[in-house]
Design an enzyme around this catalytic site. Structure first.
Site, PDB file in Angstrom:
ATOM      1  N   GLU A   1      10.986  26.306   7.533  1.00 20.07           N
ATOM      2  CA  GLU A   1      10.298  27.079   8.555  1.00 20.07           C
ATOM      3  C   GLU A   1      11.097  27.161   9.837  1.00 20.07           C
ATOM      4  O   GLU A   1      11.970  26.330  10.101  1.00 20.07           O
ATOM      5  CB  GLU A   1       8.931  26.479   8.849  1.00 20.07           C
ATOM      6  CG  GLU A   1       9.007  25.075   9.430  1.00 20.07           C
ATOM      7  CD  GLU A   1       7.652  24.517   9.766  1.00 20.07           C
ATOM      8  OE1 GLU A   1       7.363  24.380  10.971  1.00 20.07           O
ATOM      9  OE2 GLU A   1       6.892  24.216   8.829  1.00 20.07           O
TER      10      GLU A   1
ATOM     11  N   GLN B   1       5.616  31.672  13.374  1.00 21.16           N
ATOM     12  CA  GLN B   1       6.150  30.675  12.449  1.00 21.16           C
ATOM     13  C   GLN B   1       6.548  31.406  11.166  1.00 21.16           C
ATOM     14  O   GLN B   1       5.699  31.970  10.487  1.00 21.16           O
ATOM     15  CB  GLN B   1       5.089  29.610  12.137  1.00 21.16           C
ATOM     16  CG  GLN B   1       5.554  28.556  11.153  1.00 21.16           C
ATOM     17  CD  GLN B   1       4.430  27.604  10.776  1.00 21.16           C
ATOM     18  OE1 GLN B   1       3.320  28.023  10.505  1.00 21.16           O
ATOM     19  NE2 GLN B   1       4.740  26.323  10.759  1.00 21.16           N
TER      20      GLN B   1
ATOM     21  N   HIS C   1      -1.218  32.666   7.629  1.00 20.33           N
ATOM     22  CA  HIS C   1      -2.301  31.937   8.295  1.00 20.33           C
ATOM     23  C   HIS C   1      -2.233  32.124   9.807  1.00 20.33           C
ATOM     24  O   HIS C   1      -1.222  32.583  10.331  1.00 20.33           O
ATOM     25  CB  HIS C   1      -2.263  30.451   7.939  1.00 20.33           C
ATOM     26  CG  HIS C   1      -1.087  29.718   8.500  1.00 20.33           C
ATOM     27  ND1 HIS C   1       0.138  29.671   7.856  1.00 20.33           N
ATOM     28  CD2 HIS C   1      -0.923  29.015   9.656  1.00 20.33           C
ATOM     29  CE1 HIS C   1       0.987  28.952   8.581  1.00 20.33           C
ATOM     30  NE2 HIS C   1       0.374  28.559   9.689  1.00 20.33           N
TER      31      HIS C   1
ATOM     32  N   GLU D   1      -5.575  27.248  10.591  1.00 26.05           N
ATOM     33  CA  GLU D   1      -4.969  25.950  10.896  1.00 26.05           C
ATOM     34  C   GLU D   1      -5.378  25.526  12.302  1.00 26.05           C
ATOM     35  O   GLU D   1      -5.369  26.329  13.234  1.00 26.05           O
ATOM     36  CB  GLU D   1      -3.447  26.067  10.812  1.00 26.05           C
ATOM     37  CG  GLU D   1      -2.702  24.776  11.099  1.00 26.05           C
ATOM     38  CD  GLU D   1      -1.187  24.945  10.999  1.00 26.05           C
ATOM     39  OE1 GLU D   1      -0.492  23.949  11.212  1.00 26.05           O
ATOM     40  OE2 GLU D   1      -0.707  26.068  10.715  1.00 26.05           O
TER      41      GLU D   1
ATOM     42  N   HIS E   1      -0.022  29.847  16.832  1.00 24.44           N
ATOM     43  CA  HIS E   1       1.003  30.581  16.096  1.00 24.44           C
ATOM     44  C   HIS E   1       0.387  31.454  15.014  1.00 24.44           C
ATOM     45  O   HIS E   1      -0.752  31.245  14.612  1.00 24.44           O
ATOM     46  CB  HIS E   1       2.038  29.640  15.474  1.00 24.44           C
ATOM     47  CG  HIS E   1       1.489  28.772  14.388  1.00 24.44           C
ATOM     48  ND1 HIS E   1       0.843  27.580  14.630  1.00 24.44           N
ATOM     49  CD2 HIS E   1       1.487  28.926  13.038  1.00 24.44           C
ATOM     50  CE1 HIS E   1       0.467  27.033  13.485  1.00 24.44           C
ATOM     51  NE2 HIS E   1       0.848  27.831  12.497  1.00 24.44           N
TER      52      HIS E   1
END
Length: 142
Positions: A43, A59, A83, A133, A7
């Site tokens: 989220e 996301q 991110h 991540e 994502h």
């Protein structure tokens, strides 16, 4: 090590407004909504595509308060990419391997992420300024 781009995390001021934009503009569909108190965000995960290594998502992240990591990000940089999440088969093993190469870890062990995933973050200063991540999708029962 990376199976796919899991994502792209995008910080926003108004989650509902951004969901409507991504649905109407790009035809994406919300597959999950969560409030993650630990990370201080509301989220939504919007499905982009299925690939060999699994699904990919956008996301959208709205901070629960200005003092959260995403709240501080918005105050400093405004809305945008927060991110990148990469899918891995085993987040614990990936963390060990990456740490062994001298990359600093924000998380030394996995924690709970979106849609039941195990996640961990790498320090952006060691990854070209990109908050990175690692995402291990939950095992699906047959």
């Amino acid at each position: 090590m990376f199976l796919r781009i899991d994502h792209v995390g995008i910080a926003c001021h108004d989650l509902e407004e951004k969901i409507a934009f991504y649905e109407s503009t790009f035809g994406l569909t919300v597959v999950s909504r969560e409030v993650n108190e630990e990370q201080g965000v509301k989220e939504a995960m919007l499905h982009v595509a299925e690939g060999e290594g699994g699904a990919s998502y956008v996301q959208l992240l709205e901070p629960l308060s200005p003092e959260t990591a995403v709240g501080k990000f918005l105050a400093k940089r405004g809305e945008g990419v927060h991110h990148i999440g990469y899918g891995v088969a085993d987040v614990t093993r990936a963390l060990q391997e990456i740490a062994g190469k001298g990359v600093r870890l924000i998380d030394s062990r996995p924690r709970h992420g979106s849609m039941g995933a195990a996640i961990a973050f790498l320090h952006p200063k060691d990854v070209g300024g990109v908050l990175t991540e690692l995402v291990e999708a939950p095992r699906r029962s047959s």
